[in-house]
Design a protein around this motif. Structure first.
Motif, mmCIF file in Angstrom:
data_model
loop_
_atom_site.group_PDB
_atom_site.id
_atom_site.type_symbol
_atom_site.label_atom_id
_atom_site.label_comp_id
_atom_site.label_asym_id
_atom_site.label_seq_id
_atom_site.Cartn_x
_atom_site.Cartn_y
_atom_site.Cartn_z
ATOM 1 N N ALA A 295 0.934 -1.150 0.000
ATOM 2 C CA ALA A 295 0.016 -0.120 0.086
ATOM 3 C C ALA A 295 0.728 1.029 0.090
ATOM 4 O O ALA A 295 0.653 2.329 -0.798
ATOM 5 C CB ALA A 295 -0.772 0.006 1.113
ATOM 6 N N GLY A 296 1.834 1.274 0.901
ATOM 7 C CA GLY A 296 2.924 2.399 0.894
ATOM 8 C C GLY A 296 3.471 2.779 -0.330
ATOM 9 O O GLY A 296 3.649 3.785 -0.892
ATOM 10 N N ALA A 297 4.044 1.601 -1.248
ATOM 11 C CA ALA A 297 4.567 1.655 -2.542
ATOM 12 C C ALA A 297 3.804 2.275 -3.467
ATOM 13 O O ALA A 297 4.152 2.954 -4.357
ATOM 14 C CB ALA A 297 4.870 0.336 -2.876
ATOM 15 N N LEU A 298 2.528 1.851 -3.445
ATOM 16 C CA LEU A 298 1.336 2.346 -4.436
ATOM 17 C C LEU A 298 0.983 3.798 -4.109
ATOM 18 O O LEU A 298 0.965 4.527 -5.200
ATOM 19 C CB LEU A 298 -0.046 1.356 -4.203
ATOM 20 C CG LEU A 298 0.136 -0.156 -4.859
ATOM 21 C CD1 LEU A 298 -1.198 -0.744 -4.662
ATOM 22 C CD2 LEU A 298 0.495 0.192 -6.413
ATOM 23 N N MET A 299 1.079 4.191 -2.703
ATOM 24 C CA MET A 299 0.574 5.535 -2.398
ATOM 25 C C MET A 299 1.961 6.540 -2.818
ATOM 26 O O MET A 299 1.809 7.575 -3.466
ATOM 27 C CB MET A 299 0.406 5.745 -0.935
ATOM 28 C CG MET A 299 -0.734 5.121 -0.432
ATOM 29 S SD MET A 299 -1.017 5.264 1.313
ATOM 30 C CE MET A 299 -0.995 7.187 1.515
ATOM 31 N N THR A 300 2.946 5.780 -2.722
ATOM 32 C CA THR A 300 4.259 6.819 -3.261
ATOM 33 C C THR A 300 4.288 7.024 -4.518
ATOM 34 O O THR A 300 4.379 8.085 -5.096
ATOM 35 C CB THR A 300 5.509 5.793 -2.853
ATOM 36 O OG1 THR A 300 5.508 5.570 -1.409
ATOM 37 C CG2 THR A 300 6.686 6.817 -3.262
ATOM 38 N N ALA A 301 4.115 5.901 -5.433
ATOM 39 C CA ALA A 301 3.893 5.958 -6.831
ATOM 40 C C ALA A 301 2.763 6.840 -7.313
ATOM 41 O O ALA A 301 2.889 7.815 -8.214
ATOM 42 C CB ALA A 301 3.613 4.686 -7.473
ATOM 43 N N ALA A 302 1.709 6.880 -6.679
ATOM 44 C CA ALA A 302 0.442 7.942 -6.867
ATOM 45 C C ALA A 302 0.894 9.407 -6.671
ATOM 46 O O ALA A 302 0.689 10.081 -7.483
ATOM 47 C CB ALA A 302 -0.788 7.551 -6.314
ATOM 48 N N GLY A 303 1.539 9.328 -5.263
ATOM 49 C CA GLY A 303 2.108 10.815 -5.114
ATOM 50 C C GLY A 303 2.979 11.354 -5.981
ATOM 51 O O GLY A 303 2.856 12.550 -6.265
ATOM 52 N N ILE A 304 3.880 10.464 -6.271
ATOM 53 C CA ILE A 304 4.853 11.246 -7.484
ATOM 54 C C ILE A 304 4.169 11.334 -8.662
ATOM 55 O O ILE A 304 4.381 12.489 -9.226
ATOM 56 C CB ILE A 304 5.982 9.952 -7.821
ATOM 57 C CG1 ILE A 304 6.791 9.711 -6.444
ATOM 58 C CG2 ILE A 304 6.772 10.514 -9.080
ATOM 59 C CD1 ILE A 304 7.604 8.791 -6.536
ATOM 60 N N LEU A 305 3.248 10.852 -9.225
ATOM 61 C CA LEU A 305 2.552 11.184 -10.376
ATOM 62 C C LEU A 305 1.490 12.401 -10.210
ATOM 63 O O LEU A 305 1.813 13.273 -11.169
ATOM 64 C CB LEU A 305 1.604 9.871 -10.744
ATOM 65 C CG LEU A 305 0.696 10.060 -11.914
ATOM 66 C CD1 LEU A 305 1.787 10.205 -13.166
ATOM 67 C CD2 LEU A 305 -0.185 8.805 -12.122
ATOM 68 N N VAL B 198 8.336 2.436 5.467
ATOM 69 C CA VAL B 198 9.528 2.176 6.456
ATOM 70 C C VAL B 198 8.795 1.331 7.886
ATOM 71 O O VAL B 198 9.820 0.618 8.196
ATOM 72 C CB VAL B 198 9.900 3.678 6.952
ATOM 73 C CG1 VAL B 198 10.818 3.572 8.038
ATOM 74 C CG2 VAL B 198 10.733 4.325 5.701
ATOM 75 N N LEU B 199 7.907 1.693 7.906
ATOM 76 C CA LEU B 199 7.248 1.267 9.283
ATOM 77 C C LEU B 199 6.802 -0.452 8.887
ATOM 78 O O LEU B 199 6.863 -1.141 10.086
ATOM 79 C CB LEU B 199 5.975 1.901 9.799
ATOM 80 C CG LEU B 199 6.109 3.184 10.205
ATOM 81 C CD1 LEU B 199 4.609 3.751 10.542
ATOM 82 C CD2 LEU B 199 6.763 3.312 11.610
ATOM 83 N N SER B 200 6.527 -0.559 7.882
ATOM 84 C CA SER B 200 6.322 -2.170 7.533
ATOM 85 C C SER B 200 7.650 -3.070 7.534
ATOM 86 O O SER B 200 7.383 -4.201 7.856
ATOM 87 C CB SER B 200 5.766 -2.475 6.043
ATOM 88 O OG SER B 200 6.680 -2.083 5.097
ATOM 89 N N VAL B 201 8.676 -2.528 7.243
ATOM 90 C CA VAL B 201 9.807 -3.435 7.166
ATOM 91 C C VAL B 201 10.327 -4.234 8.662
ATOM 92 O O VAL B 201 10.412 -5.346 8.476
ATOM 93 C CB VAL B 201 11.083 -2.502 6.484
ATOM 94 C CG1 VAL B 201 12.348 -3.299 6.738
ATOM 95 C CG2 VAL B 201 10.796 -2.193 4.953
ATOM 96 N N PRO B 202 10.254 -3.545 9.734
ATOM 97 C CA PRO B 202 10.772 -4.208 10.843
ATOM 98 C C PRO B 202 9.697 -5.194 11.213
ATOM 99 O O PRO B 202 9.819 -5.950 11.857
ATOM 100 C CB PRO B 202 11.117 -2.929 11.775
ATOM 101 C CG PRO B 202 10.355 -1.806 11.380
ATOM 102 C CD PRO B 202 10.352 -1.815 10.091
ATOM 103 N N LEU C 99 5.020 11.140 1.125
ATOM 104 C CA LEU C 99 5.663 11.024 2.330
ATOM 105 C C LEU C 99 4.869 10.134 3.047
ATOM 106 O O LEU C 99 5.418 9.232 3.871
ATOM 107 C CB LEU C 99 5.653 12.551 2.899
ATOM 108 C CG LEU C 99 6.447 13.660 2.528
ATOM 109 C CD1 LEU C 99 6.174 14.711 3.210
ATOM 110 C CD2 LEU C 99 7.854 13.216 2.731
ATOM 111 N N LEU C 100 3.500 9.983 3.111
ATOM 112 C CA LEU C 100 2.752 8.971 3.809
ATOM 113 C C LEU C 100 3.279 7.506 3.126
ATOM 114 O O LEU C 100 3.288 6.626 3.863
ATOM 115 C CB LEU C 100 1.424 9.251 3.561
ATOM 116 C CG LEU C 100 0.761 10.570 4.318
ATOM 117 C CD1 LEU C 100 -0.756 10.681 3.971
ATOM 118 C CD2 LEU C 100 0.785 10.096 5.920
ATOM 119 N N GLY C 101 3.213 7.403 1.940
ATOM 120 C CA GLY C 101 3.618 6.129 1.443
ATOM 121 C C GLY C 101 4.789 5.679 1.808
ATOM 122 O O GLY C 101 5.414 4.458 2.294
#
Length: 289
Positions: free
Chosen positions: A79-89, A110-114, A103-105
């Motif tokens: 979800a974060g990756a999709l939000m980041t891509a959408a935000g960049i677009l 970052v939070l999901s990795v650990p 930023l939210l993405g």
């Protein structure tokens, strides 16, 4: 010559020595534990069947919960990756608030990795533990009539559970299953990991097993059931375990050696006492067979 049998696939393999069980104890086709027998005559005498409820032990539930968290972490990352891509677009198309979505993405990723890494490691550990319990459960099927197997016992007030308890004519056995990877050296109650990358003292399974055996004896005495002792056994699933000092109060055995150890002991309990012990423990076990 001994044999490994997959009853689901109707296959069997002949092995020359017991140690080969550790290179090939899970069926590659269906993923279920293989049954170790000394010969087909022994297999024909087996009357015990593993209940389907064995897959729903505490260890299995723990493993499943960790994997649920792991999958949740993966979804959050996606979800974060999709939000980041959408935000960049959106930012590229001159929408100022697109940077907020970016930023939210990134924060979500970052939070999901650990979360994902921690739950994956714990999930693997609990899954190996569940696999080990299924292997020892399958081995215990070789015990003849008159022996009762109680799995996943939680005594009142106890912190943890007991993997397996066997009650029969030769006594009461508390079996702790440990599915460790690596090479270990055992000196009495002290356990040492002796791998190429790590050499360190680890938590002692034999102390845990003896503690559980003492707790089980105390529980039976609180029900006016007295036995001379409860035998502690560690069923160890690592391929390599060097025992430097034998502990007379806790045997360390491969799962396929446990039935012989139990049946080879001297007779201690009559049929009526066996029944009383099983009845006292029945409601604290996830299954009895």
């Amino acid at each position: 010559m001994a044999y490994l049998i997959c009853e689901k696939c109707n296959h069997y393999w002949q092995i020359k020595r017991e140690e080969e069980f550790w290179a090939f104890h899970i069926c590659e086709e269906c993923g279920l534990p293989l049954l170790y027998v000394k010969d087909f005559n022994e297999y024909r005498k087996i009357t015990k069947n593993v209940p389907e409820s064995s897959v729903n032990s505490q260890t299995y539930r723990k493993s499943d919960n960790y994997w649920r968290f792991w999958r949740g972490g993966r979804l959050i990352f996606t979800a974060g990756a999709l939000m980041t891509a959408a935000g960049i677009l959106l930012t590229v198309t001159s929408m100022a608030w697109g940077i907020t979505i970016v930023l939210l993405g990134i924060i979500l990723m970052v939070l999901s990795v650990p979360l994902t890494r921690a739950r994956e490691g714990r999930g693997i550990d609990w899954r190996k533990g569940h696999e080990g319990e299924l292997i020892i459960t399958n081995c215990l099927r070789r015990l003849p009539e008159g022996y009762h197997i109680l799995n996943d016992i939680q005594l009142p007030g106890a912190y943890g559970n007991m993997d397996h308890v066997v009650v029969g004519p030769t006594g009461v056995y508390m079996i702790e299953t440990k599915s460790y990877s690596g090479n270990y050296i055992v000196k009495g109650d002290r356990w040492f990991l002796n791998d190429e990358l790590r050499k360190e003292e680890v938590q002692s399974p034999s102390i845990q097993a003896k503690g559980n055996a003492a707790a089980l004896k105390e529980f039976l005495e609180s029900r006016d059931i007295y036995v001379s002792w409860v035998n502690a056994v560690v069923a160890f699933l690592s391929e390599s375990c060097t025992i430097m000092e034998e502990d007379e109060h806790c045997r360390i055995l491969k799962p396929c050696q446990v039935p012989e150890h139990i049946m080879g002991s001297r007779l201690m309990l009559g049929e009526s006492k066996v029944k009383r012990i099983v009845d006292a423990l029945r409601k604290h076990a996830s299954e009895v067979w």
